[in-house]
Enzyme design. Structure first.
Site, mmCIF file in Angstrom:
data_model
loop_
_atom_site.group_PDB
_atom_site.id
_atom_site.type_symbol
_atom_site.label_atom_id
_atom_site.label_comp_id
_atom_site.label_asym_id
_atom_site.label_seq_id
_atom_site.Cartn_x
_atom_site.Cartn_y
_atom_site.Cartn_z
ATOM 1 N N PHE A 1 27.702 -18.472 -6.182
ATOM 2 C CA PHE A 1 28.083 -16.984 -7.309
ATOM 3 C C PHE A 1 26.151 -16.005 -6.980
ATOM 4 O O PHE A 1 25.656 -17.048 -6.786
ATOM 5 C CB PHE A 1 27.302 -17.367 -8.695
ATOM 6 C CG PHE A 1 28.500 -18.078 -9.891
ATOM 7 C CD1 PHE A 1 29.725 -17.294 -10.008
ATOM 8 C CD2 PHE A 1 28.910 -19.329 -9.835
ATOM 9 C CE1 PHE A 1 30.735 -17.392 -11.159
ATOM 10 C CE2 PHE A 1 30.047 -19.940 -11.080
ATOM 11 C CZ PHE A 1 30.814 -18.895 -10.500
ATOM 12 N N ASP A 2 26.747 -15.267 -6.590
ATOM 13 C CA ASP A 2 25.351 -14.265 -6.080
ATOM 14 C C ASP A 2 24.778 -14.583 -7.797
ATOM 15 O O ASP A 2 25.225 -15.174 -8.764
ATOM 16 C CB ASP A 2 25.457 -12.660 -6.237
ATOM 17 C CG ASP A 2 23.978 -11.853 -6.318
ATOM 18 O OD1 ASP A 2 23.832 -12.289 -6.033
ATOM 19 O OD2 ASP A 2 24.814 -10.526 -7.273
#
Length: 253
Positions: free
Chosen positions: A10-11
Site C-alpha cells: 500500500f501507498d
C-alpha cells in the site's frame, strides 16, 4: 498455496491515510514563513504523494537555496500538528485487519520519510499490522532511510521504495512475493509497481487529478474499500501462472 498468501503493498498518504490538510497546511505554513508564494488549493493537493522536494521545486517553485529550509519548517509543523489532523479513510482499518487475519502479508511503500511513515501509522494504531514499512531517507535523498537496514541499498524514487518492500516480503515468503499487487492513489504508485513487475490498483478517494490513474495504467480503479477488498481477492485468487497484467479493466469495478 491459498490466495490469502498473496501480498499487498500500500501507498500511505491518499491511500491509507487522509492527511486532512496536515500536509498542505504544513507546506503553506513553511512557504509563508519564508515569504514565498503559496500555491492555490488544487496545486497544493497535487503535491501530496510525489517526493516532497520535487513537488516544492516543480509545483511551488521553491528556489534550490531555500529548499532545505522549507522542508525543515514543514517537518516541524507536520510533526507538531499535521499528524494529529490526519485520519484513516473509511473502512481501511477493517480491511487491513481482515487481510492480516486471513494470512495475507501487507506492506507500505511511501515517499514519505520512513521514520515519519512509521510514526503516522503508529499514531493510527496500525503500524504493527504491516510486515514491512518502507519510505524515503530522512533527508529524502536516495540510499537509505530512518529505520532502514542500510545493508539493503534502495534506488531513488518510488520504484526503489516498492522494491525494498517487495524484498522484505520475498525474504519471508519467496514463493508469493512476486505475485504481490500495489494499491495507490497517484501515477507514481502505478509506475513504481510496474518497475517491479507488479500491477497497481488505483483508489479513487486520493489526490490524483481526473484521468491520471487511467493514463498511468492502473489495472482497476476502485472507490470504496469494499470494492478494493473484492478486487484484491479476485486478482489474488487466479492461478499463479496468470500474470496480473493479463487482467482487463474498464477503469472501474
Amino acid at each position: 498455496m491459498t490466495h490469502t498468501t498473496v501480498p499487498v503493498i500500500f501507498d500511505l498518504d491518499g491511500t491509507l491515510v487522509d492527511p486532512a490538510g496536515g500536509i498542505t497546511g504544513g507546506i503553506a505554513a513553511a512557504l509563508t514563513e519564508l515569504g514565498l508564494p503559496v500555491p492555490d488549493k488544487s496545486r497544493l493537493d497535487a503535491m501530496i504523494g510525489p517526493k516532497l522536494s520535487h513537488s516544492l521545486t516543480e509545483v511551488a517553485g521553491v528556489p534550490a537555496a531555500l529548499l532545505e529550509d522549507v522542508i525543515r519548517i514543514y517537518r516541524a509543523h507536520y510533526a507538531a500538528t499535521g499528524i494529529a489532523q490526519s485520519r484513516l479513510y473509511p473502512g481501511i482499518r477493517a480491511l487491513l485487519e481482515d487481510f492480516v487475519a486471513a494470512g495475507r502479508p501487507i506492506a507500505v511503500a511511501t515517499q514519505k520519510p520512513e521514520g515519519l511513515a512509521r510514526t503516522v501509522l503508529a499514531h493510527h494504531g496500525i503500524a504493527g499490522l504491516f510486515h514491512s514499512i518502507r519510505g524515503s531517507a530522512a533527508d529524502e535523498a536516495a540510499g537509505g532511510a530512518g529505520g532502514r537496514r542500510e545493508a539493503v541499498p534502495v534506488p531513488e524514487g518510488k520504484a526503489g521504495i516498492v522494491a525494498a518492500a517487495l524484498a522484505d516480503l520475498a525474504a519471508a515468503s519467496p514463493a508469493t512475493a512476486g505475485r504481490a499487487v500495489m494499491v495507490g492513489d497517484r501515477a507514481q504508485d502505478v509506475a513504481g509497481a510496474a518497475a517491479n513487475g507488479l500491477e497497481c490498483i488505483g483508489v479513487g478517494w486520493g489526490f490524483a487529478p481526473d484521468g491520471e490513474l487511467q493514463a498511468a495504467g492502473a489495472v482497476e480503479i476502485v472507490h470504496t474499500t469494499t470494492a478494493l477488498h473484492a478486487t484484491i481477492t479476485r486478482l489474488a485468487g487466479r492461478p499463479a501462472t496468470t500474470a496480473l497484467n493479463e487482467v482487463h479493466t474498464d477503469g472501474n469495478v
